[in-house]
Design an enzyme around this catalytic site. Sequence first.
Site, PDB file in Angstrom:
ATOM      1  N   ARG A 155      28.628  18.336 -39.642  1.00 29.58           N
ATOM      2  CA  ARG A 155      27.773  17.766 -40.688  1.00 29.58           C
ATOM      3  C   ARG A 155      26.784  16.770 -40.097  1.00 29.58           C
ATOM      4  O   ARG A 155      25.606  16.750 -40.475  1.00 29.58           O
ATOM      5  CB  ARG A 155      28.636  17.107 -41.769  1.00 29.58           C
ATOM      6  CG  ARG A 155      29.291  18.111 -42.694  1.00 29.58           C
ATOM      7  CD  ARG A 155      30.234  17.481 -43.708  1.00 29.58           C
ATOM      8  NE  ARG A 155      30.670  18.485 -44.669  1.00 29.58           N
ATOM      9  CZ  ARG A 155      31.572  18.280 -45.623  1.00 29.58           C
ATOM     10  NH1 ARG A 155      32.147  17.079 -45.742  1.00 29.58           N
ATOM     11  NH2 ARG A 155      31.895  19.241 -46.459  1.00 29.58           N
ATOM     12  N   TYR A 160      24.355  24.563 -45.075  1.00 31.49           N
ATOM     13  CA  TYR A 160      25.319  24.501 -43.977  1.00 31.49           C
ATOM     14  C   TYR A 160      26.357  23.396 -44.177  1.00 31.49           C
ATOM     15  O   TYR A 160      26.024  22.277 -44.571  1.00 31.49           O
ATOM     16  CB  TYR A 160      24.596  24.195 -42.665  1.00 31.49           C
ATOM     17  CG  TYR A 160      24.181  25.396 -41.841  1.00 31.49           C
ATOM     18  CD1 TYR A 160      24.851  26.608 -41.898  1.00 31.49           C
ATOM     19  CD2 TYR A 160      23.101  25.295 -40.975  1.00 31.49           C
ATOM     20  CE1 TYR A 160      24.469  27.679 -41.133  1.00 31.49           C
ATOM     21  CE2 TYR A 160      22.700  26.368 -40.191  1.00 31.49           C
ATOM     22  CZ  TYR A 160      23.393  27.559 -40.286  1.00 31.49           C
ATOM     23  OH  TYR A 160      23.007  28.624 -39.517  1.00 31.49           O
ATOM     24  N   GLU A 161      27.613  23.721 -43.832  1.00 27.55           N
ATOM     25  CA  GLU A 161      28.712  22.745 -43.783  1.00 27.55           C
ATOM     26  C   GLU A 161      28.869  21.973 -45.093  1.00 27.55           C
ATOM     27  O   GLU A 161      29.210  20.798 -45.099  1.00 27.55           O
ATOM     28  CB  GLU A 161      28.510  21.757 -42.624  1.00 27.55           C
ATOM     29  CG  GLU A 161      28.223  22.395 -41.284  1.00 27.55           C
ATOM     30  CD  GLU A 161      29.291  23.416 -40.875  1.00 27.55           C
ATOM     31  OE1 GLU A 161      30.430  23.321 -41.345  1.00 27.55           O
ATOM     32  OE2 GLU A 161      28.965  24.305 -40.069  1.00 27.55           O
ATOM     33  N   GLY A 162      28.626  22.646 -46.190  1.00 29.73           N
ATOM     34  CA  GLY A 162      28.732  22.014 -47.503  1.00 29.73           C
ATOM     35  C   GLY A 162      27.360  21.667 -48.031  1.00 29.73           C
ATOM     36  O   GLY A 162      26.591  20.945 -47.392  1.00 29.73           O
TER      37      GLY A 162
END
Length: 598
Positions: A298, A439-441
Amino acid sequence: MSDYTAPLRDMQFLLNEFGHLQRIAALPGCEDLGSDLVDAILAEAGRFAGEVLSPLNVIGDREGARWHDGAVSTPAGWRKAYEQFVEGGWNALSCEPEFGGQGLPRLVSALVEEMWNGANVSFGLCPMLTRGAIEAIELRGSAHLKETYLPKMVSGEWTGSMNLTEPQAGSDLAAVRSRAEPQGDGTYKVFGQKIFITYGEHDLTDNIVHLVLARIPGAPEGVKGISLFVVPKFLVNPDGSLGARNDVRCVSIEHKLGIHASPTAVLAFGDQGGATGWLVGEENRGLEYMFIMMNAARFSVGIEGIGLAERAYQRALAYARDRVQGGELGVKSRDKVAIIRHPDVRRMLLSMKSRTEAMRALACEVATAMDFAQRHADAEQRQRSQAFVDLMIPVVKGWSTENAIDIASLGVQIHGGMGFIEETGAAQHLRDARITTIYEGTTGIQAADLVGRKIARDGGQAIGQLIERMRTVKAQLGAADSASLSRIGAALGQGIGALQQAVQFIVAEYDSAVAKVSVGSVPFLELFGIVAGGWQLARSALVAEQRLREGSGDTAFYQAKLHTVQFYADHQLTRANGLADTVLHGGDAALAMDDAQF
């Protein structure tokens, strides 16, 4: 079409004049980290980014990654560039020396990482995922896993991938169905399918080390029953050589809006009897371990946003200087001028520049705290630093990537109609940036994490401490004998007040009205990012003003920094009160609307 140039002057300002490097040099293991060494590393990274990676960016976009019968080919020049990347030791920059890394602080590697993403984000994604896998194995892997995989992953000879998402699960990891059956000899047979796996298959290295979430028989339902496994593309013999191909295959790669050169794979595990895997850590703690990778990723995705924003700004600036069109307002002349002389173009350029510098400064503050959390001798200081990092990662990720999309869009706008034409390159930055908020949440997930876990859960304690740090800077601005700094300080003060008002609302209302508060979570994340970025730029203004009074250094740079901060105060910090009002009052209509009325 211009190539990328690393923003070394601003990076050096943050490291050397802002004081980050001096703080880091006092930490154990960083005593020999002088400015000459770091400047040399950044200069060489900038050269590699500009001369090797940047020219491949358009090639990668046009050719894309190609799938054929389970194999994936990267675009022309990709393998040679990756070989040079590995030979230069870039993959090992911040990794542990025990496994061949250089052990440099995260502060330095974050700035280098920005360069990879500014020059060629599709390329930068590969080492980013590998570093996340390295960190998970370092912290939770057995001695066998560390000895078998880390040396070659750290060097970059092998890459890593993160395998979370499944077709039916998406962001809901509780719905993961992949399974891992114990074989009685310490290994497991892994079965299932994973989607959206960045660099899950490619031709850059001989082996790919997949970290895979799966359930063992009898595991609890939901997220508490997920375990983490190392599943290599090729099995590794006892002497370290590659053995048989494991039972993992790339079924296809996705056709995407952007990042065409980065293969996004669909991977099938166990179609021919089961893929051999090894458990990482303890059973049923896989999600906990995966978050080691995810938090690192993140932050890195936030760095992607900064790199893309810088690149979009550079391209727009070059075009604005070259494109001659129209006369200059307020000037009695019929001569046509470069569009950089037009007021609205200047506004857009400064919007791009000021936000990019704010994001970079904030990311450096967080990276420095990461180094303090890992290296500082005092346990209490490590704990305080980690609390700050935990608070800020959703902001660095969410705010920086949302900004990147808007900044890249402004870059297209400055190009006018030519920005909509692929040959100028402006559109690629917008297309590439669009994935970063997912991406990544997604940004909504980052905001929910920020509001629920990082603010409401601790009663606003961590953010309250940060607000006090911000108020100290505001006081310094007010005490300075400078009309410009006083004006910046007034804008920062209003932003801090708006942020504190929103925090108080979240803490007071979250438990009883979680849905109402959550409607404002993304506006709150934006508010927090704007004020935090303003806090960092205000500190930059204090340094720049001091340098100008001393009459030392690069006068033009310091003057530009002050103008940039003033613009940010006038155009960004002034938005804080409106966003705070949205947080406080914006939930009612959203929740009152009947589903059928949408």
